[in-house]
Design a protein around this motif. Structure first.
Motif, PDB file in Angstrom:
ATOM      1  N   LYS A  29      55.465 -41.271   1.578  1.00 25.49           N
ATOM      2  CA  LYS A  29      55.138 -40.951   0.130  1.00 25.49           C
ATOM      3  C   LYS A  29      56.411 -41.134  -0.661  1.00 25.49           C
ATOM      4  O   LYS A  29      56.288 -41.816  -1.933  1.00 25.49           O
ATOM      5  N   SER A  34      42.968 -50.781  -0.360  1.00 27.18           N
ATOM      6  CA  SER A  34      43.590 -49.392  -0.595  1.00 27.18           C
ATOM      7  C   SER A  34      42.525 -48.247  -0.762  1.00 27.18           C
ATOM      8  O   SER A  34      41.326 -48.445  -1.381  1.00 27.18           O
ATOM      9  N   TRP A  60      46.141 -40.767   1.415  1.00 26.94           N
ATOM     10  CA  TRP A  60      45.903 -42.066   0.889  1.00 26.94           C
ATOM     11  C   TRP A  60      45.788 -43.334   1.792  1.00 26.94           C
ATOM     12  O   TRP A  60      45.075 -43.328   2.616  1.00 26.94           O
ATOM     13  N   HIS A  92      50.018 -52.248  -2.271  1.00 21.74           N
ATOM     14  CA  HIS A  92      49.713 -50.898  -1.788  1.00 21.74           C
ATOM     15  C   HIS A  92      49.997 -50.808  -0.341  1.00 21.74           C
ATOM     16  O   HIS A  92      50.174 -51.882   0.360  1.00 21.74           O
TER      17      HIS A  92
END
Length: 290
Positions: free
Chosen positions: A268, A2, A254, A57
């Protein structure tokens, strides 16, 4: 792996034929071929109280390439894949329309002993027509990768095509990633051996290019496709990577990569709602960063 925080861009400098920086992306060059992010893990000492434990994640729109130089990682993902990745192996996870995974120190290495972990987590953007494909995971043992020696240089084709060889890692666009190790100082000329944009990650040792010596920990990006000549220092290890760039821009937030900003916003919201398929047997959720 991540990308827990936002990517911090370090300054790049121009030395003539190359741009030099310490992270990908960096300010003047956000991608090299389809490669959009390179995370250098370690070298780190893994011991009790310091195990690798990266919880659940998500990713979209990319493939992750895990390549270790030392140590081992246990990979689990929402496709049901459970795979130990040892040094020299290739873990290739394609997120497509969405995948969730974890990475941990294997249970047999949680025995009170100390060992080392060193390697790379690399993100490769998918072609636009593959961004919404079903998630999948592929594992290629190191012994199955093409290797050869020319003069003072030893080569291993980790993924893609180059130098007349093809790796069995199932990539989705033209790319190459090649580990190169020198015994003694040697000239490396990759002209006509690979195609597209070219990056060089100096893992150990140094190279000389454009009258400058560039030490380990740096990434060079050639300003000219397909033509790249440098002197490789003795006892040096490089990762040569790159390929044909995409026509469309890629956006990154991210762990999400996409040609569409709207698609990233959807991902998201979906992660915040815990609406992704999760990893069987895992419950350590990493929240979306703010």
């Amino acid at each position: 792996m991540s990308n827990i925080g936002l990517i911090i861009e370090e300054r790049s400098r121009d030395i003539g034929d190359f741009l030099v920086g310490r992270l990908l992306p960096f300010r003047k060059k956000r991608m090299v071929g389809p490669f959009i992010f390179i995370d250098h893990m370690g070298p780190a000492t893994i011991k009790p109280g310091n195990y690798l434990d990266v919880g659940e994640h998500p990713h979209i729109g990319l493939s992750t390439l895990t390549y270790l130089l030392e140590g081992a990682i246990m990979h689990r993902d929402s496709t049901g894949a459970v795979q130990r990745i040892n040094a020299g192996d290739v873990g290739w996870m394609t997120a497509g329309n969405g995948v969730v995974h974890t990475e941990r120190t294997p249970s047999d290495l949680r025995d009170g002993s100390t060992h080392h972990l060193h390697g790379f987590q690399i993100w490769v953007a998918l072609p636009r027509d593959k961004e919404e494909m079903a998630a999948q995971f592929s594992f290629t043992p190191g012994a199955d990768l093409p290797t050869w020696t020319e003069g003072e240089l030893s080569y291993k084709l980790v993924a893609g095509k180059g130098f007349g060889c093809t790796s069995s890692v199932p990539v989705f666009s033209y790319l190459f990633m090649i580990e190169i190790i020198s015994k003694n100082q040697a000239l490396l000329d990759i002209n006509k051996q690979v195609s597209g944009e070219v990056g060089v990650c100096i893992v150990e040792g140094y190279i000389e290019a454009c009258g400058e010596r560039i030490e380990k920990g740096n990434i060079l990006v050639s300003k000219y496709n397909d033509a790249c000549v440098m002197t490789v220092g003795a006892s040096t290890k490089l990762l040569l990577f790159g390929g044909e760039p995409f026509e469309e821009e890629r956006f990154i937030f991210w762990n999400f990569v996409s040609s569409s900003k709207e698609r990233i916003e959807q991902a998201k919201e979906k992660w915040k709602a815990k609406d992704f398929t999760m990893v069987p047997g895992e419950d350590e959720y990493i929240p979306l960063p703010t």
